[in-house]
Design an enzyme around this catalytic site. Structure first.
Site, short mmCIF file in Angstrom:
data_model
loop_
_atom_site.label_atom_id
_atom_site.label_comp_id
_atom_site.label_asym_id
_atom_site.label_seq_id
_atom_site.Cartn_x
_atom_site.Cartn_y
_atom_site.Cartn_z
N HIS A 36 42.81 -38.17 -20.41
CA HIS A 36 42.42 -39.13 -19.37
C HIS A 36 43.33 -40.37 -19.43
CE1 HIS A 36 38.11 -37.39 -19.92
NE2 HIS A 36 38.52 -36.99 -18.73
N LYS A 50 24.11 -34.73 -15.76
CA LYS A 50 24.90 -34.29 -16.91
C LYS A 50 24.27 -34.88 -18.16
CE LYS A 50 29.73 -32.94 -16.36
NZ LYS A 50 31.14 -33.33 -16.54
N ARG A 79 44.79 -29.96 -14.86
CA ARG A 79 45.25 -29.48 -16.16
C ARG A 79 45.81 -28.07 -16.07
NH1 ARG A 79 39.72 -30.21 -18.91
NH2 ARG A 79 39.25 -29.63 -16.77
N SER A 84 36.48 -33.13 -22.56
CA SER A 84 35.52 -33.91 -23.35
C SER A 84 34.58 -32.99 -24.12
CB SER A 84 34.72 -34.84 -22.44
OG SER A 84 35.59 -35.72 -21.77
N1 COA Z 1 42.32 -34.81 -19.72
C1 COA Z 1 41.29 -34.37 -20.43
N2 COA Z 1 40.18 -33.89 -19.88
C2 COA Z 1 40.11 -33.88 -18.56
C3 COA Z 1 41.14 -34.33 -17.75
C4 COA Z 1 42.30 -34.82 -18.38
N3 COA Z 1 43.34 -35.26 -17.70
N4 COA Z 1 40.77 -34.19 -16.46
C5 COA Z 1 39.55 -33.66 -16.47
N5 COA Z 1 39.15 -33.47 -17.74
C6 COA Z 1 37.89 -32.86 -18.18
C7 COA Z 1 36.82 -33.83 -18.51
O1 COA Z 1 36.90 -34.22 -19.86
C8 COA Z 1 35.60 -33.04 -18.23
O2 COA Z 1 35.31 -32.21 -19.33
P1 COA Z 1 33.84 -31.71 -19.63
O3 COA Z 1 33.39 -30.92 -18.45
O4 COA Z 1 34.06 -30.94 -20.84
O5 COA Z 1 33.00 -32.95 -19.83
C9 COA Z 1 36.00 -32.13 -17.07
O6 COA Z 1 37.40 -32.08 -17.12
C10 COA Z 1 35.65 -32.62 -15.71
O7 COA Z 1 35.20 -33.90 -15.80
P2 COA Z 1 35.61 -35.17 -14.99
O8 COA Z 1 37.03 -35.25 -14.67
O9 COA Z 1 35.04 -36.33 -15.73
O10 COA Z 1 34.92 -34.90 -13.68
P3 COA Z 1 33.43 -34.55 -13.43
O11 COA Z 1 33.43 -33.17 -12.92
O12 COA Z 1 32.54 -34.89 -14.55
O13 COA Z 1 33.13 -35.62 -12.30
C11 COA Z 1 33.47 -36.69 -10.18
C12 COA Z 1 33.86 -35.59 -11.14
C13 COA Z 1 32.90 -37.92 -10.84
C14 COA Z 1 34.75 -37.07 -9.48
C15 COA Z 1 32.50 -36.08 -9.14
O14 COA Z 1 31.42 -35.48 -9.81
C16 COA Z 1 31.95 -37.10 -8.17
O15 COA Z 1 32.67 -37.66 -7.38
N6 COA Z 1 30.64 -37.31 -8.19
C17 COA Z 1 29.97 -38.23 -7.29
C18 COA Z 1 29.12 -37.48 -6.27
C19 COA Z 1 29.93 -37.10 -5.07
O16 COA Z 1 30.53 -37.91 -4.39
N7 COA Z 1 29.96 -35.79 -4.75
C20 COA Z 1 30.68 -35.28 -3.61
C21 COA Z 1 32.06 -34.81 -4.00
S1 COA Z 1 31.99 -33.12 -4.44
#
Ligand code: COA
Length: 162
Positions: free
Chosen positions: A17, A41, A90, A128
């Site tokens: 990140h 979550k 990724r 994560s």
């Molecule tokens: N390096 C390391 N890990 C990464 C990464 C990177 N560059 N990019 C993503 N990841 C991992 C995260 O660690 C996470 O791992 P985990 O699932 O083991 O916890 C996973 O990829 C995805 O997590 P993250 O990037 O934090 O996204 P998310 O799926 O938790 O959340 C949001 C994505 C917040 C953008 C999305 O849920 C959101 O916008 N929510 C608001 C509601 C909304 O508007 N919904 C409509 C849109 S669909």
């Protein structure tokens, strides 16, 4: 002025990140790192803890703000006057989920564009959940997170603070 948002759960923030954040901050005038306050979550860290960790990690980058948000990302983007969402890719497996989110956000608000950065190869495998899994079994997480974050994660699993 171009304001972009990098949203995520950051439970906890990883080196992957941080790499995306540093690169995105160089490409925009202002970057808002937005921590999702998501009751669905089951997170290890509270949203306040996640925001605090990110602020500590990012204090040296001047054009970054760390905030938390609830609800729809597009609504939060509107509040911030941001029209760019940054996401990291990724591997090919991320693509379908990311495409779905980017398209949904664009239908909800046509002024929003999602910019993708490819994750550094060094961190392409990282998530994560991996960090938490390794930490839970007492493994070394120093390659995945910074020392300060590693300490907080280990505290959660051992209940011991340094
Ligand atoms: N390096 C390391 N890990 C990464 C990464 C990177 N560059 N990019 C993503 N990841 C991992 C995260 O660690 C996470 O791992 P985990 O699932 O083991 O916890 C996973 O990829 C995805 O997590 P993250 O990037 O934090 O996204 P998310 O799926 O938790 O959340 C949001 C994505 C917040 C953008 C999305 O849920 C959101 O916008 N929510 C608001 C509601 C909304 O508007 N919904 C409509 C849109 S669909």
């Amino acid at each position: 002025m171009h304001t972009a948002i990098y949203p995520g759960s950051f439970d906890p923030v990883t080196r992957g990140h941080l790499d995306i954040i540093a690169r995105a901050a160089r490409a925009t005038d202002k970057l808002i790192v937005a921590v999702l306050n998501n009751g669905a979550k089951n997170s290890l860290f509270s949203v306040e803890e996640r925001v605090k960790m990110l602020k500590e990690e990012l204090e040296e980058i001047p054009n970054i703000e760390v905030r938390s948000f609830n609800g729809l990302l597009v609504e939060f983007a509107k509040q911030c006057d941001a029209h760019i969402v940054v996401r990291g890719l990724r591997a090919i497996t991320d693509f379908e989920y990311e495409l779905q989110m980017a398209q949904t956000n664009r239908i909800l608000d046509h002024s929003i564009d999602t910019f993708f950065l490819t994750a550094d190869l060094e961190y392409a495998y990282l998530s994560s959940s991996t960090v938490k899994e390794v930490a839970r079994f007492g493994g070394d997480i120093s390659a995945f997170v910074t020392p300060a974050v590693a300490e907080r994660v280990m505290e959660k699993y051992t209940g011991v603070s340094k």
